[in-house]
Scaffold this motif. Structure first.
Motif, PDB file in Angstrom:
ATOM      1  N   ILE A  90       0.812  -1.212   0.000  1.00 42.70           N
ATOM      2  CA  ILE A  90       0.000   0.000   0.000  1.00 42.70           C
ATOM      3  C   ILE A  90       0.852   1.272   0.000  1.00 42.70           C
ATOM      4  CG2 ILE A  90      -0.230   0.446   2.497  1.00 42.70           C
ATOM      5  CD1 ILE A  90      -3.260   0.784   1.980  1.00 42.70           C
ATOM      6  N   PHE A  91       2.173   1.133   0.119  1.00 40.87           N
ATOM      7  CA  PHE A  91       3.055   2.305   0.194  1.00 40.87           C
ATOM      8  C   PHE A  91       2.851   3.290  -0.962  1.00 40.87           C
ATOM      9  CE2 PHE A  91       7.270   4.086  -1.026  1.00 40.87           C
ATOM     10  CZ  PHE A  91       7.436   4.964   0.035  1.00 40.87           C
ATOM     11  N   PRO A  92       2.894   2.867  -2.240  1.00 36.99           N
ATOM     12  CA  PRO A  92       2.687   3.840  -3.326  1.00 36.99           C
ATOM     13  C   PRO A  92       1.302   4.492  -3.278  1.00 36.99           C
ATOM     14  CG  PRO A  92       3.627   1.811  -4.172  1.00 36.99           C
ATOM     15  CD  PRO A  92       3.181   1.531  -2.772  1.00 36.99           C
ATOM     16  N   LEU A  93       0.267   3.722  -2.899  1.00 32.70           N
ATOM     17  CA  LEU A  93      -1.076   4.297  -2.821  1.00 32.70           C
ATOM     18  C   LEU A  93      -1.170   5.338  -1.707  1.00 32.70           C
ATOM     19  CD1 LEU A  93      -3.368   1.168  -3.372  1.00 32.70           C
ATOM     20  CD2 LEU A  93      -2.518   2.834  -5.041  1.00 32.70           C
ATOM     21  N   PHE A  94      -0.479   5.099  -0.612  1.00 30.95           N
ATOM     22  CA  PHE A  94      -0.427   6.075   0.476  1.00 30.95           C
ATOM     23  C   PHE A  94       0.171   7.385  -0.029  1.00 30.95           C
ATOM     24  CE2 PHE A  94       1.375   7.897   4.411  1.00 30.95           C
ATOM     25  CZ  PHE A  94       0.288   7.780   5.279  1.00 30.95           C
ATOM     26  N   LEU A  95       1.235   7.283  -0.812  1.00 29.62           N
ATOM     27  CA  LEU A  95       1.859   8.478  -1.386  1.00 29.62           C
ATOM     28  C   LEU A  95       0.908   9.187  -2.358  1.00 29.62           C
ATOM     29  CD1 LEU A  95       5.538   7.363  -2.125  1.00 29.62           C
ATOM     30  CD2 LEU A  95       4.570   8.358  -0.047  1.00 29.62           C
ATOM     31  N   VAL A  96       0.192   8.406  -3.167  1.00 31.06           N
ATOM     32  CA  VAL A  96      -0.737   8.995  -4.139  1.00 31.06           C
ATOM     33  C   VAL A  96      -1.834   9.776  -3.423  1.00 31.06           C
ATOM     34  CG1 VAL A  96      -2.511   8.446  -5.839  1.00 31.06           C
ATOM     35  CG2 VAL A  96      -0.266   7.350  -5.992  1.00 31.06           C
ATOM     36  N   VAL A  97      -2.344   9.240  -2.331  1.00 29.90           N
ATOM     37  CA  VAL A  97      -3.379   9.944  -1.562  1.00 29.90           C
ATOM     38  C   VAL A  97      -2.842  11.274  -1.039  1.00 29.90           C
ATOM     39  CG1 VAL A  97      -4.763   9.879   0.546  1.00 29.90           C
ATOM     40  CG2 VAL A  97      -4.658   7.869  -0.940  1.00 29.90           C
ATOM     41  N   LEU A  98      -1.616  11.275  -0.521  1.00 32.93           N
ATOM     42  CA  LEU A  98      -1.012  12.509  -0.012  1.00 32.93           C
ATOM     43  C   LEU A  98      -0.748  13.498  -1.142  1.00 32.93           C
ATOM     44  CD1 LEU A  98       1.469  11.019   2.617  1.00 32.93           C
ATOM     45  CD2 LEU A  98      -0.658  12.265   3.074  1.00 32.93           C
ATOM     46  N   VAL A  99      -0.311  12.988  -2.288  1.00 33.03           N
ATOM     47  CA  VAL A  99      -0.104  13.856  -3.451  1.00 33.03           C
ATOM     48  C   VAL A  99      -1.425  14.495  -3.872  1.00 33.03           C
ATOM     49  CG1 VAL A  99       0.382  13.842  -5.933  1.00 33.03           C
ATOM     50  CG2 VAL A  99       1.951  12.730  -4.349  1.00 33.03           C
ATOM     51  N   GLY A 100      -2.486  13.688  -3.918  1.00 34.35           N
ATOM     52  CA  GLY A 100      -3.799  14.213  -4.295  1.00 34.35           C
ATOM     53  C   GLY A 100      -4.273  15.292  -3.344  1.00 34.35           C
ATOM     54  N   LEU A 101      -4.084  15.080  -2.044  1.00 31.72           N
ATOM     55  CA  LEU A 101      -4.478  16.079  -1.053  1.00 31.72           C
ATOM     56  C   LEU A 101      -3.665  17.354  -1.225  1.00 31.72           C
ATOM     57  CD1 LEU A 101      -5.988  16.963   1.508  1.00 31.72           C
ATOM     58  CD2 LEU A 101      -4.192  15.838   2.852  1.00 31.72           C
ATOM     59  N   GLY A 102      -2.358  17.212  -1.385  1.00 32.59           N
ATOM     60  CA  GLY A 102      -1.511  18.388  -1.543  1.00 32.59           C
ATOM     61  C   GLY A 102      -1.835  19.176  -2.790  1.00 32.59           C
ATOM     62  N   LEU A 103      -2.034  18.481  -3.904  1.00 34.53           N
ATOM     63  CA  LEU A 103      -2.355  19.157  -5.158  1.00 34.53           C
ATOM     64  C   LEU A 103      -3.711  19.829  -5.088  1.00 34.53           C
ATOM     65  CD1 LEU A 103      -1.357  19.682  -8.030  1.00 34.53           C
ATOM     66  CD2 LEU A 103      -2.444  17.535  -8.734  1.00 34.53           C
ATOM     67  N   LEU A 104      -4.708  19.150  -4.526  1.00 30.83           N
ATOM     68  CA  LEU A 104      -6.049  19.716  -4.412  1.00 30.83           C
ATOM     69  C   LEU A 104      -6.045  20.977  -3.563  1.00 30.83           C
ATOM     70  CD1 LEU A 104      -9.129  19.445  -4.861  1.00 30.83           C
ATOM     71  CD2 LEU A 104      -9.198  18.052  -2.781  1.00 30.83           C
ATOM     72  N   MET A 105      -5.364  20.936  -2.420  1.00 35.50           N
ATOM     73  CA  MET A 105      -5.357  22.082  -1.515  1.00 35.50           C
ATOM     74  C   MET A 105      -4.546  23.252  -2.073  1.00 35.50           C
ATOM     75  SD  MET A 105      -7.283  21.485   1.128  1.00 35.50           S
ATOM     76  CE  MET A 105      -8.387  20.810  -0.119  1.00 35.50           C
ATOM     77  N   SER A 106      -3.460  22.973  -2.773  1.00 31.40           N
ATOM     78  CA  SER A 106      -2.672  24.058  -3.354  1.00 31.40           C
ATOM     79  C   SER A 106      -3.421  24.728  -4.497  1.00 31.40           C
ATOM     80  CB  SER A 106      -1.309  23.545  -3.830  1.00 31.40           C
ATOM     81  OG  SER A 106      -1.455  22.537  -4.815  1.00 31.40           O
ATOM     82  N   GLU A 107      -4.160  23.947  -5.282  1.00 27.88           N
ATOM     83  CA  GLU A 107      -4.965  24.539  -6.352  1.00 27.88           C
ATOM     84  C   GLU A 107      -6.138  25.338  -5.780  1.00 27.88           C
ATOM     85  OE1 GLU A 107      -4.340  24.656  -9.598  1.00 27.88           O
ATOM     86  OE2 GLU A 107      -2.449  23.651  -9.170  1.00 27.88           O
ATOM     87  N   ARG A 108      -6.693  24.878  -4.678  1.00 30.11           N
ATOM     88  CA  ARG A 108      -7.752  25.628  -4.015  1.00 30.11           C
ATOM     89  C   ARG A 108      -7.220  26.979  -3.532  1.00 30.11           C
ATOM     90  NH1 ARG A 108     -12.579  25.736  -1.608  1.00 30.11           N
ATOM     91  NH2 ARG A 108     -12.778  26.596   0.496  1.00 30.11           N
ATOM     92  N   LEU A 109      -6.004  26.983  -3.001  1.00 32.52           N
ATOM     93  CA  LEU A 109      -5.387  28.242  -2.589  1.00 32.52           C
ATOM     94  C   LEU A 109      -5.285  29.195  -3.776  1.00 32.52           C
ATOM     95  CD1 LEU A 109      -3.688  30.098  -0.706  1.00 32.52           C
ATOM     96  CD2 LEU A 109      -1.692  28.836  -1.526  1.00 32.52           C
ATOM     97  N   ASN A 110      -4.836  28.701  -4.926  1.00 28.51           N
ATOM     98  CA  ASN A 110      -4.706  29.550  -6.101  1.00 28.51           C
ATOM     99  C   ASN A 110      -6.046  30.193  -6.478  1.00 28.51           C
ATOM    100  OD1 ASN A 110      -1.977  28.911  -6.325  1.00 28.51           O
ATOM    101  ND2 ASN A 110      -2.370  27.166  -7.661  1.00 28.51           N
TER     102      ASN A 110
END
Length: 403
Positions: free
Chosen positions: A378-398
């Motif tokens: 599950i390690f890569p999927l854990f990273l993908v979830v964190l990437v998705g959260l980070g990208l979503l929140m940074s785009e929301r900031l923009n």
């Protein structure tokens, strides 16, 4: 003045990275000498993280009163004293005691220095400075290794790094008059790129002005979003550093020596990536660096996950994830004055540091608990979830700040 102080700050970032790898590098020897369980390393790191979070949250008030130069010098002095204290500690409780000023000093200097650089220097310097931090963090294990190989003991490594920090403290104290004379600042609220601006008495814009409380900072549009993005990034970075090698061995069947080498390349990829990012950071801009960084990490995580017979793609994916991680941290910090205004930047960067250490502290054990139930796959999927959260929140900031 600008170049001289910048050189001092570069040296400071190398020196500040030195202590961060010492506990991990020296713990096997320290644990035996102190006759404590291996898991007790987590107690020390939790104390350090707790102090770092507290001092990060308090950094805005302290820096406004005393200025970034004074706070940096005193904080480095606290760290130096703590490291020397580690070197003379003969019992575990003494390490815990010295871990308190260690964490308090680390958090205050992190917030103060990052905000000062974000306000007064271009994006390329923020990337290169954080690359210097990675250089320092990579050097300290070699200092510990040499001390142990030479039979000097783990305490001598702490003593050496503590003395280096003490020398830096003296240099910072001597340089205090320079901190108020740098006249290169980023533009005020919501400009798109940093440039040379008016001579504004940089520290005067922060010192003595009204305090921005935690509650007030959190109400600023976009702050909660960038805190979530920053926490997600630091969580994926710390999780990758701790668990990547175990994933490669346990799930992919890669030899431990090969896995360890490529796991170290993740950290080296961050250091090298920040150095390279500095050459085009000013042209590309912080927003694109953050977006591109998260997408690249996501690509690397997908490469790690693909169930192919060859492991080459997975190993390359780890390196790509490290390179993608490189510009995210510096770009988030550097964009803070632009996104939220110079007046609010110290308070928000302090909260960002607290969010960063929270993510770095909690995510690795959280993943350890999850993987014990599901398996290391599950390690890569854990990273993908964190990437998705980070990208979503940074785009929301923009969207919220209208960029």
């Amino acid at each position: 003045m600008y170049s001289l102080l910048l050189a001092i700050i570069y040296i400071a970032f190398v020196s500040l990275g030195l202590p961060d790898s010492l506990v991990g590098a020296g713990w096997p020897a320290m644990q035996k000498d102190l006759d404590v369980p291996v898991a007790f390393a987590g107690i020390i790191t939790m104390i350090i993280a707790g102090g770092t979070i507290l001092s990060s949250l308090a950094s805005e008030r302290v820096t406004r009163r005393f200025g970034a130069g004074v706070v940096t010098a005193i904080s480095v002095g606290m760290t130096a004293a703590a490291l020397v204290g580690f070197s003379v500690s003969g019992s575990f409780w003494m390490l815990c005691l010295w871990a308190i000023p260690y964490g308090l000093g680390a958090g205050a200097v992190d917030a103060a220095l990052n905000n000062y650089v974000a306000l007064h220097y271009a994006a390329r310097h923020m990337n290169w400075l954080h690359s210097c931090w990675g250089l320092g963090a990579s050097i300290s294990p070699f200092i510990m290794s040499h001390a142990l190989t030479a039979g000097l003991g783990w305490s001598s490594a702490y003593r050496v790094v503590g003395l280096i920090q003490a020398v830096l403290t003296v240099v910072l104290l001597i340089s205090l008059p320079l901190w108020g004379k740098v006249n290169r600042v980023v533009p005020d609220d919501h400009a798109t790129e940093p440039h040379e601006a008016r001579a504004a008495g940089p520290e005067s814009s922060q010192r003595g002005s009204s305090h921005v409380s935690l509650a007030r900072a959190l109400r600023i549009p976009g702050v909660v979003s960038i805190l979530a993005a920053f926490l997600a990034y630091c969580a994926l970075e710390s999780t990758s550093i701790l668990w990547a090698s175990t994933y490669l061995v346990n799930d992919r069947g890669i030899a431990p020596a090969t896995a360890a080498a490529f796991a170290s390349l993740f950290l080296l990829g961050i250091t090298a990536g920040r150095f390279l990012a500095g050459f085009f950071a000013d042209r590309v801009g912080d927003r694109q660096l953050i977006r591109g960084g998260f997408i690249t990490v996501g690509l690397g995580a997908v490469m790690l996950f693909l169930p192919l017979e060859t492991d080459v793609l997975a190993l390359c994916g780890l390196v790509i994830a490290g390179l993608g991680s490189a510009p995210i941290y510096p770009a988030i910090i550097h964009s803070t004055p632009v996104n939220f205004g110079r007046r609010n930047s110290q308070a928000i960067i302090g909260i960002q540091m607290a969010a960063a250490y929270t993510g770095s502290t909690l995510a690795p054990p959280m993943f350890g608990a999850i993987s014990s139930w599901t398996g290391m796959w599950i390690f890569p999927l854990f990273l993908v979830v964190l990437v998705g959260l980070g990208l979503l929140m940074s785009e929301r900031l923009n969207q919220l700040v209208g960029r």
